[in-house]
Enzyme design. Structure first.
Site, mmCIF file in Angstrom:
data_model
loop_
_atom_site.group_PDB
_atom_site.id
_atom_site.type_symbol
_atom_site.label_atom_id
_atom_site.label_comp_id
_atom_site.label_asym_id
_atom_site.label_seq_id
_atom_site.Cartn_x
_atom_site.Cartn_y
_atom_site.Cartn_z
ATOM 1 C CB CYS A 136 -0.845 -5.604 2.620
ATOM 2 S SG CYS A 136 -0.539 -3.854 3.753
ATOM 3 C CB CYS B 22 1.968 -2.005 5.770
ATOM 4 S SG CYS B 22 1.138 -3.161 6.833
ATOM 5 C CB CYS C 210 0.864 -7.049 7.114
ATOM 6 S SG CYS C 210 -0.736 -6.176 6.815
#
Length: 191
Positions: free
Chosen positions: A48, A50, A53
């Site tokens: 991920c 993003c 996180c």
């Protein structure tokens, strides 16, 4: 060009068996670590990009997947856990000492992913977790400081490591979100 995606992805970890029954996640504290017992194999494990996180030092991506929340229990030092951002959709519970995220929970009962907790399997010493299946929110690493000119190389590296690349979630997860929304609106049609 060598791109450090994440230690688990870079090592080419293999898919664990579906029968794997979980393990214990530990924060990075050298003494009195927070411990969270997981009694399930992880699902939808993915890289991920993003900005919310938790990522290990030097990694462009986190590796995060989901387990049923009833399979998650805090077994040591719950007093050290704090929610990072109580306004976020995913309530990320992190160690207040070292900052490591142990699990994230969706508290909104109307959300399609309610009942699932997000975990970082690399925090477990047990072997057998499913390896990442895809990469999500890839463009978001630009927000973390990756130059846009490097994105073709990042996407190529992810694909070379066997991960499908998405700038949102995988099609299966997007279908689950859309199905949930359609049911809530009364527009869902089966077959």
């Amino acid at each position: 060009m060598n791109i450090n995606i994440h230690p688990v992805v870079d090592a080419g970890e293999k898919k664990g068996p579906d029968s794997f029954s979980g393990g214990t996640l530990r924060c990075k504290c050298s003494s009195s670590p927070v411990e969270v017992k997981i009694e399930s194999q992880v699902a939808f494990n993915h890289a991920c990009g993003c900005t919310k996180c938790w990522k290990p030092s030097g990694a462009l991506f986190s590796v995060v997947g989901v387990v049923p929340k009833e399979k998650v229990s805090i077994t040591a030092h719950p007093e050290k856990l704090q929610v990072i951002d109580d306004r976020a959709l995913i309530q990320r519970h992190a160690c207040s000492t070292c900052g490591t995220h142990l699990y994230g929970r969706i508290e909104n009962k109307e959300h399609a992913f309610y009942g699932l907790d997000f975990i970082h399997t690399e925090l477990s010493k047990e072997e057998g977790w499913h390896s990442p299946l895809f990469a999500a929110f890839v463009s978001s690493i630009i927000e973390s400081g990756t130059p846009p000119s490097k994105m073709d190389d990042v996407r190529k590296s992810l694909k070379d490591k066997g991960l499908e690349v998405y700038d949102c979630l995988s099609p299966v997860l997007m279908d689950l979100l859309a199905t949930h929304a359609a049911k809530a609106k009364g527009t869902y049609k089966d077959s």
